[in-house]
Design a protein around this motif. Structure first.
Motif, mmCIF file in Angstrom:
data_model
loop_
_atom_site.group_PDB
_atom_site.id
_atom_site.type_symbol
_atom_site.label_atom_id
_atom_site.label_comp_id
_atom_site.label_asym_id
_atom_site.label_seq_id
_atom_site.Cartn_x
_atom_site.Cartn_y
_atom_site.Cartn_z
ATOM 1 N N SER A 1 -5.196 4.729 3.182
ATOM 2 C CA SER A 1 -6.019 4.169 4.316
ATOM 3 C C SER A 1 -5.504 2.523 4.584
ATOM 4 O O SER A 1 -5.115 2.356 5.908
ATOM 5 N N GLY A 2 -5.057 1.878 3.702
ATOM 6 C CA GLY A 2 -4.762 0.404 3.778
ATOM 7 C C GLY A 2 -2.984 0.559 4.649
ATOM 8 O O GLY A 2 -3.087 -0.194 5.448
ATOM 9 N N PHE A 3 -2.466 1.466 4.176
ATOM 10 C CA PHE A 3 -1.025 1.912 4.980
ATOM 11 C C PHE A 3 -1.202 1.953 6.195
ATOM 12 O O PHE A 3 -0.658 1.411 7.112
ATOM 13 N N TYR A 4 -2.129 3.058 6.602
ATOM 14 C CA TYR A 4 -2.283 3.668 8.035
ATOM 15 C C TYR A 4 -2.916 2.354 8.798
ATOM 16 O O TYR A 4 -2.541 2.162 10.049
ATOM 17 N N GLN A 5 -3.738 1.615 8.237
ATOM 18 C CA GLN A 5 -4.431 0.594 9.014
ATOM 19 C C GLN A 5 -3.750 -0.657 9.317
ATOM 20 O O GLN A 5 -3.390 -1.017 10.327
ATOM 21 N N GLY A 6 -2.650 -0.811 8.197
ATOM 22 C CA GLY A 6 -1.804 -2.022 8.640
ATOM 23 C C GLY A 6 -0.565 -1.437 9.667
ATOM 24 O O GLY A 6 -0.355 -2.386 10.334
ATOM 25 N N CYS A 7 -0.116 -0.219 9.731
ATOM 26 C CA CYS A 7 0.577 0.509 10.685
ATOM 27 C C CYS A 7 -0.168 0.196 12.174
ATOM 28 O O CYS A 7 0.543 -0.213 13.056
ATOM 29 N N ARG A 8 -1.307 0.577 12.266
ATOM 30 C CA ARG A 8 -2.073 0.533 13.331
ATOM 31 C C ARG A 8 -2.165 -0.960 13.812
ATOM 32 O O ARG A 8 -1.983 -1.414 15.029
ATOM 33 N N LEU A 9 -2.437 -1.991 12.896
ATOM 34 C CA LEU A 9 -2.599 -3.372 13.170
ATOM 35 C C LEU A 9 -1.477 -3.901 13.870
ATOM 36 O O LEU A 9 -1.214 -4.759 14.614
ATOM 37 N N LEU A 10 -0.169 -3.401 13.398
ATOM 38 C CA LEU A 10 1.153 -3.982 13.809
ATOM 39 C C LEU A 10 1.770 -2.986 14.832
ATOM 40 O O LEU A 10 2.745 -3.518 15.556
ATOM 41 N N LYS B 1 -6.535 7.084 -2.017
ATOM 42 C CA LYS B 1 -7.414 7.278 -0.884
ATOM 43 C C LYS B 1 -7.270 5.841 -0.182
ATOM 44 O O LYS B 1 -7.084 5.503 0.738
ATOM 45 N N ALA B 2 -7.694 4.599 -1.146
ATOM 46 C CA ALA B 2 -7.647 3.431 -0.637
ATOM 47 C C ALA B 2 -6.109 2.962 -0.131
ATOM 48 O O ALA B 2 -6.124 2.200 1.045
ATOM 49 N N ASN C 1 0.870 -1.208 -0.013
ATOM 50 C CA ASN C 1 -0.071 -0.117 0.079
ATOM 51 C C ASN C 1 0.867 1.468 -0.119
ATOM 52 O O ASN C 1 0.646 2.194 -0.534
ATOM 53 N N TYR C 2 2.098 1.058 0.697
ATOM 54 C CA TYR C 2 3.283 2.222 0.742
ATOM 55 C C TYR C 2 3.373 2.446 -0.728
ATOM 56 O O TYR C 2 3.405 3.756 -1.240
ATOM 57 N N ASP C 3 3.811 1.538 -1.556
ATOM 58 C CA ASP C 3 4.220 1.628 -2.803
ATOM 59 C C ASP C 3 3.158 2.129 -3.669
ATOM 60 O O ASP C 3 3.269 3.317 -4.603
ATOM 61 N N LEU C 4 1.710 1.768 -3.408
ATOM 62 C CA LEU C 4 0.704 2.158 -4.532
ATOM 63 C C LEU C 4 0.318 3.775 -4.119
ATOM 64 O O LEU C 4 0.075 4.582 -4.875
#
Length: 105
Positions: free
Chosen positions: A83-92, A79-80, A44-47
Motif C-alpha cells: 500500500s505504501g509503495f503504490y501510494q508513493g507512486c501515485r503521490l509522485l 499489505k502495508a 516500502n518496495y524493499d519491505l
C-alpha cells in the motif's frame, strides 16, 4: 532532474531500489519533498520484497506458542508495504516501468 546532478540513492536501499531511484530521477524532476516521498516509496518496495521472501520461505501461516496455526506476521507487512509503495507512486505521479532486474515481485 534533467541537466542537474542526480542525488545518490540512500545507502540502505537494495540494489533494485537504488536502480529505481536513478531511473526515476533521470526522468522526473523532484524537489526536496518529492525526494522524501521517493525514499519512503522505495523503502516500502524493499519491505514488500522482504515480506515476500519471508512468506516464500515460511509459508502463509506459522505455528503459534499454543500449537495453533496463525497467519504469518509478514502478511501484514506485505499489505502495508505494498500500500505504501503504490501510494508513493501515485503521490509522485509515476508512470514508469521498473528497471531491469526482478522488478515488483
Amino acid at each position: 532532474m534533467r541537466g542537474q546532478k542526480i542525488p545518490k540513492p540512500p545507502g540502505h536501499l537494495s540494489k533494485e531500489a537504488k536502480a529505481w531511484w536513478r531511473k526515476i530521477l533521470a526522468e522526473y524532476i523532484l524537489e526536496d519533498d518529492g525526494l522524501i516521498i521517493l525514499k519512503t516509496t522505495l523503502e516500502n518496495y524493499d519491505l514488500m520484497n522482504t515480506a515476500r521472501e519471508l512468506l516464500a520461505r515460511d509459508g502463509p501461516t506459522i505455528t503459534g506458542s499454543t500449537g495453533v496455526p496463525r497467519p504469518h506476521p509478514a502478511l501484514t507487512l506485505l499489505k502495508a508495504a505494498t500500500s505504501g509503495f503504490y501510494q508513493g507512486c501515485r503521490l509522485l505521479g509515476l508512470n514508469i516501468e521498473p528497471p531491469p532486474g526482478k522488478g515488483v515481485r
